[in-house]
Design an enzyme around this catalytic site. Sequence first.
Site, mmCIF file in Angstrom:
data_model
loop_
_atom_site.group_PDB
_atom_site.id
_atom_site.type_symbol
_atom_site.label_atom_id
_atom_site.label_comp_id
_atom_site.label_asym_id
_atom_site.label_seq_id
_atom_site.Cartn_x
_atom_site.Cartn_y
_atom_site.Cartn_z
ATOM 1 N N ASN A 145 0.722 -1.106 -0.076
ATOM 2 C CA ASN A 145 0.170 -0.093 -0.154
ATOM 3 C C ASN A 145 0.934 1.451 -0.044
ATOM 4 O OD1 ASN A 145 -2.453 1.593 0.118
ATOM 5 N ND2 ASN A 145 -2.184 1.748 2.303
ATOM 6 N N HIS A 190 0.768 5.395 1.232
ATOM 7 C CA HIS A 190 -0.048 6.135 1.995
ATOM 8 C C HIS A 190 0.539 7.625 2.169
ATOM 9 C CE1 HIS A 190 -2.871 7.194 5.556
ATOM 10 N NE2 HIS A 190 -1.902 7.680 5.955
ATOM 11 N N SER A 223 4.536 6.746 2.617
ATOM 12 C CA SER A 223 5.114 5.721 2.949
ATOM 13 C C SER A 223 4.331 4.754 2.302
ATOM 14 C CB SER A 223 4.535 5.549 4.656
ATOM 15 O OG SER A 223 4.898 6.355 5.220
ATOM 16 N N ASP A 271 -2.952 0.899 7.663
ATOM 17 C CA ASP A 271 -2.108 1.516 7.486
ATOM 18 C C ASP A 271 -0.937 1.363 8.361
ATOM 19 O OD1 ASP A 271 -3.184 3.082 5.326
ATOM 20 O OD2 ASP A 271 -4.172 4.404 6.749
HETATM 21 C C1 GRF Z 1 -2.771 8.630 -2.952
HETATM 22 O O1 GRF Z 1 -2.349 9.808 -2.268
HETATM 23 C C2 GRF Z 1 -2.313 7.543 -1.888
HETATM 24 O O2 GRF Z 1 -1.335 7.717 -1.212
HETATM 25 C C3 GRF Z 1 -3.577 7.190 -1.232
HETATM 26 O O3 GRF Z 1 -4.533 7.701 -2.177
HETATM 27 C C4 GRF Z 1 -4.179 8.430 -3.046
HETATM 28 C C5 GRF Z 1 -4.307 7.806 -4.444
HETATM 29 O O4 GRF Z 1 -4.306 8.867 -5.501
HETATM 30 N N1 GRF Z 1 -3.389 5.750 -0.819
HETATM 31 P P1 GRF Z 1 -4.258 8.402 -7.189
HETATM 32 O O5 GRF Z 1 -5.768 7.511 -7.053
HETATM 33 O O6 GRF Z 1 -3.289 7.265 -7.197
HETATM 34 O O7 GRF Z 1 -4.100 9.505 -7.743
#
Ligand code: GRF
Length: 218
Positions: free
Chosen positions: A110, A112, A139, A148
């Site tokens: 993932n 985050h 992260s 997370d």
């Molecule tokens: C990103 O900021 C990621 O860290 C979080 O969700 C957002 C997704 O953005 N988990 P995108 O859909 O890839 O533009």
Amino acid sequence: MQHPLKIAVLISGNGSNLQAIIDYQQQHPDVYQIGLVISNKADAFGLQRAQKAGIPTRVINHQDYPDRVSFDRAMQHEIDAQGVQLVVLAGFMRILSAEFTEHYLGRMLNIHPSLLPKYPGLNTHQQAIDNGDAEHGLSVHFVTAELDGGPLILQARVTISPEDDAASLQHKVHQQEHLAYPLVVRWFAEDKLQLKNGQTWFEGQPLNKPLQLEERST
Ligand code: GRF
């Protein structure tokens, strides 16, 4: 490890991280292939990005399932039917069941938008501003049942300036995310990265702290 590594990307929205993973794949076709993109939302823009790149897509709408476990099982069925070796969460906005996270333990990542363990959950950019933090970031971690909360792999930092609002900070973090995420997928494909006994291992050593993007380019 089978090469190129076969990955599935799970999304719920815009998919700019998916786009970064697609772009990197197109420049480095031997490293990984994207076998499948799954969205729980039919109108996620990321689905169009995948279709444009010729990647198979599935919409699995969580509202069509009576509970979290049956939704997760439907996704697992699709993912495993494709022989996927790594599941990549990229803006996938559903909490996953313990059964699902256990099934993909050590095989699911993932990204985050915060310097975990700071600010798990939502609204991370505004929280960093409201707390007067000097820096913020992202992260990448292995996924466990704790939201997370899985073992960290890589972080990247951005400076918060006095003019920043949540939108400008999100933009800065996104730019770093697009560099960070394909790199971590690459490391996994190259067998440099493992989860062992609840700890991240990189190049044969346990990590005591996450790697920093600023210190690495390959
Ligand atoms: C990103 O900021 C990621 O860290 C979080 O969700 C957002 C997704 O953005 N988990 P995108 O859909 O890839 O533009």
